[in-house]
Design an enzyme around this catalytic site. Sequence first.
Site, PDB file in Angstrom:
ATOM      1  N   GLU A  55     -12.149  10.534  -9.762  1.00 34.38           N
ATOM      2  CA  GLU A  55     -12.763   9.387  -9.321  1.00 34.38           C
ATOM      3  C   GLU A  55     -13.684   9.978  -7.874  1.00 34.38           C
ATOM      4  O   GLU A  55     -12.959  10.559  -7.379  1.00 34.38           O
ATOM      5  CB  GLU A  55     -12.010   8.173  -8.800  1.00 34.38           C
ATOM      6  N   LYS A  68     -14.954   9.998  -1.118  1.00 33.88           N
ATOM      7  CA  LYS A  68     -13.912  11.028  -1.526  1.00 33.88           C
ATOM      8  C   LYS A  68     -13.915  11.347  -3.030  1.00 33.88           C
ATOM      9  O   LYS A  68     -14.092  10.351  -3.891  1.00 33.88           O
ATOM     10  CB  LYS A  68     -12.413   9.884  -1.576  1.00 33.88           C
ATOM     11  N   THR A 200       5.132   3.188  -8.853  1.00 35.90           N
ATOM     12  CA  THR A 200       5.401   4.171 -10.002  1.00 35.90           C
ATOM     13  C   THR A 200       4.118   4.711 -10.558  1.00 35.90           C
ATOM     14  O   THR A 200       3.178   4.199 -10.239  1.00 35.90           O
ATOM     15  CB  THR A 200       5.980   3.270 -11.022  1.00 35.90           C
ATOM     16  N   ASP A 226      -3.444   1.064 -11.089  1.00 31.58           N
ATOM     17  CA  ASP A 226      -4.552   1.431 -10.298  1.00 31.58           C
ATOM     18  C   ASP A 226      -5.809   1.943 -11.395  1.00 31.58           C
ATOM     19  O   ASP A 226      -6.639   2.596 -10.773  1.00 31.58           O
ATOM     20  CB  ASP A 226      -4.499   2.234  -9.190  1.00 31.58           C
ATOM     21  N   SER A 291      -3.352  -3.575  -4.935  1.00 32.98           N
ATOM     22  CA  SER A 291      -4.105  -2.553  -4.584  1.00 32.98           C
ATOM     23  C   SER A 291      -4.284  -1.430  -5.413  1.00 32.98           C
ATOM     24  O   SER A 291      -3.527  -1.110  -6.269  1.00 32.98           O
ATOM     25  CB  SER A 291      -2.971  -1.938  -3.359  1.00 32.98           C
TER      26      SER A 291
HETATM   27  N1  LIG Z   1      -3.478   1.806  -4.720  1.00 31.19           N
HETATM   28  C1  LIG Z   1      -3.743   3.044  -4.348  1.00 31.19           C
HETATM   29  O1  LIG Z   1      -4.710   3.068  -3.431  1.00 31.19           O
HETATM   30  C2  LIG Z   1      -3.177   4.017  -4.474  1.00 31.19           C
HETATM   31  C3  LIG Z   1      -3.223   5.427  -3.864  1.00 31.19           C
HETATM   32  C4  LIG Z   1      -2.378   6.558  -4.246  1.00 31.19           C
HETATM   33  C5  LIG Z   1      -1.434   6.451  -5.337  1.00 31.19           C
HETATM   34  N2  LIG Z   1      -1.424   5.279  -6.116  1.00 31.19           N
HETATM   35  C6  LIG Z   1      -0.758   5.003  -7.457  1.00 31.19           C
HETATM   36  O2  LIG Z   1       0.564   4.979  -6.940  1.00 31.19           O
HETATM   37  C7  LIG Z   1       1.601   5.596  -7.740  1.00 31.19           C
HETATM   38  C8  LIG Z   1       2.819   6.592  -7.053  1.00 31.19           C
HETATM   39  O3  LIG Z   1       1.823   7.615  -6.594  1.00 31.19           O
HETATM   40  P1  LIG Z   1       2.748   8.957  -6.477  1.00 31.19           P
HETATM   41  O4  LIG Z   1       1.732   9.758  -5.879  1.00 31.19           O
HETATM   42  O5  LIG Z   1       3.991   8.553  -5.605  1.00 31.19           O
HETATM   43  O6  LIG Z   1       3.239   9.443  -7.713  1.00 31.19           O
HETATM   44  P2  LIG Z   1       4.514  10.190  -8.029  1.00 31.19           P
HETATM   45  O7  LIG Z   1       4.280  10.614  -9.553  1.00 31.19           O
HETATM   46  O8  LIG Z   1       4.644  11.327  -7.161  1.00 31.19           O
HETATM   47  O9  LIG Z   1       5.716   9.183  -8.034  1.00 31.19           O
HETATM   48  C9  LIG Z   1       6.006   8.136  -8.801  1.00 31.19           C
HETATM   49  C10 LIG Z   1       7.587   7.742  -9.013  1.00 31.19           C
HETATM   50  O10 LIG Z   1       7.676   6.677  -9.621  1.00 31.19           O
HETATM   51  C11 LIG Z   1       8.803   6.907 -10.250  1.00 31.19           C
HETATM   52  N3  LIG Z   1       9.070   5.657 -11.503  1.00 31.19           N
HETATM   53  C12 LIG Z   1       8.657   5.872 -12.560  1.00 31.19           C
HETATM   54  N4  LIG Z   1       8.843   4.456 -13.328  1.00 31.19           N
HETATM   55  C13 LIG Z   1       9.657   3.897 -12.345  1.00 31.19           C
HETATM   56  C14 LIG Z   1      10.339   2.658 -12.629  1.00 31.19           C
HETATM   57  N5  LIG Z   1      10.363   1.903 -13.425  1.00 31.19           N
HETATM   58  N6  LIG Z   1      10.916   2.251 -11.550  1.00 31.19           N
HETATM   59  C15 LIG Z   1      11.033   3.069 -10.280  1.00 31.19           C
HETATM   60  N7  LIG Z   1      10.481   4.275 -10.162  1.00 31.19           N
HETATM   61  C16 LIG Z   1       9.785   4.687 -11.274  1.00 31.19           C
HETATM   62  C17 LIG Z   1       8.883   8.150 -10.954  1.00 31.19           C
HETATM   63  O11 LIG Z   1      10.029   8.898 -11.438  1.00 31.19           O
HETATM   64  C18 LIG Z   1       8.250   8.976  -9.538  1.00 31.19           C
HETATM   65  O12 LIG Z   1       9.298   9.540  -8.630  1.00 31.19           O
HETATM   66  C19 LIG Z   1       0.642   6.207  -9.012  1.00 31.19           C
HETATM   67  O13 LIG Z   1       0.528   5.412  -9.846  1.00 31.19           O
HETATM   68  C20 LIG Z   1      -0.507   6.496  -8.087  1.00 31.19           C
HETATM   69  O14 LIG Z   1      -1.623   6.410  -8.912  1.00 31.19           O
HETATM   70  C21 LIG Z   1      -2.235   4.127  -5.954  1.00 31.19           C
END
Ligand SMILES: NC(=O)c1ccc[n+]([C@@H]2O[C@H](COP(=O)([O-])OP(=O)(O)OC[C@H]3O[C@@H](n4cnc5c(N)ncnc54)[C@H](O)[C@@H]3O)[C@@H](O)[C@H]2O)c1
Length: 337
Positions: A55, A68, A200, A226, A291
């Site tokens: 993105e 970004k 997650t 997201d 978010s």
């Molecule tokens: N809203 C925003 O601005 C924003 C910004 C950055 C990342 N994100 C999103 O946030 C999420 C997390 O990002 P990340 O970098 O930490 O990802 P990551 O892959 O490092 O970690 C995600 C974790 O979620 C765990 N998980 C999966 N299913 C689960 C469940 N049912 N219960 C509990 N834990 C579970 C996984 O085992 C993993 O450890 C991603 O979906 C990412 O796209 C959103």
Amino acid sequence: MNLVDVPLMKRLLLEVGVERFLSGLTDQIESDFQRWPQFEKCARLATHAPRGVVELMPASDGTTYGFKFVNGHPANTADGKLTVTAFGALADLATGYPLFLCEMTFLTALRTAATSALAARYLARADADCMALLGTGAQGEFQALAFKAVNGVKRVRYYDPDARAMEKFARNLARTDLQLQPVRSVAEAMEGADIVTTATATKARVAVVADEWIRPGMHFNAIGGDCPGKTELTERMLREARVVVEYSPQTRIEGEIQSLGTDFKVTELWEIIAGHAPGRRTAQEITVFDSVGFAIEDFSALRFVSGLLERLGIDARVPLIPQPSDPKDLYGLLLEA
Ligand SMILES: NC(=O)c1ccc[n+]([C@@H]2O[C@H](COP(=O)([O-])OP(=O)(O)OC[C@H]3O[C@@H](n4cnc5c(N)ncnc54)[C@H](O)[C@@H]3O)[C@@H](O)[C@H]2O)c1
């Protein structure tokens, strides 16, 4: 032109301290959200692939332009790669000259956590001090520390199906005074929690939280839903809660509310911050910050880091833009010794 690469970002975070950094960044985002109407805004430009999305996120306040580049690839961690990586830049709108280039993988985790904490400042109960953290991946520690620094969270009940992710979370935060409570299920994590952060990463529509575990007065900070086809909360709970978003044209495509239709009522966070809409209305209200991450947060984050360089007197200049003595003689620069 200044460049903040990963080693310099690490140095800045260690010098300032992660919690102070998060508090300062939260205030910076809050002050930029107060002047929201001044910004030129658009939903981000997403290029989808079977395993994820890339993105571009631009924003401008009429003086400075920022963008970004960010990806989201949930399957990456199985190959030893991050789910989310990013970099971004600021430019002077008057000349178009790039001013600042920055790693944004750390900075995205920081600004996401700061924005989460900012939303909770207006939406969580004032006495909230226990957070359930669902998903302890790359974002996990940043979320926990932001809620500690900004919202006074003292206790984190955390769950991740990956035991190694749980262990590293505990190890990384062992030296903080957060009370860390590992649990064995989402339901258990939510027991006694005032704030629930869902972080997650599954490229699917999943219900991380079942409706029967939700209690009046809870605030949900939903950051993992997201992207189209990627959500964490049930439609029923969203319909029963008060939903606050960043920029509704983007969230209606990417957020938890993506299938609820264009007439589903939401409040934009800036409206609350600028005093045009109320924050939490009652102690019983269930609130959701849906978010997805918006470009103005990245703009704020880039300005915050660029301001830090200045304050700390760090010279991070790199010759990214050619500087010929005659601007019409770019080729001549190649011939100079
Ligand atoms: N809203 C925003 O601005 C924003 C910004 C950055 C990342 N994100 C999103 O946030 C999420 C997390 O990002 P990340 O970098 O930490 O990802 P990551 O892959 O490092 O970690 C995600 C974790 O979620 C765990 N998980 C999966 N299913 C689960 C469940 N049912 N219960 C509990 N834990 C579970 C996984 O085992 C993993 O450890 C991603 O979906 C990412 O796209 C959103």
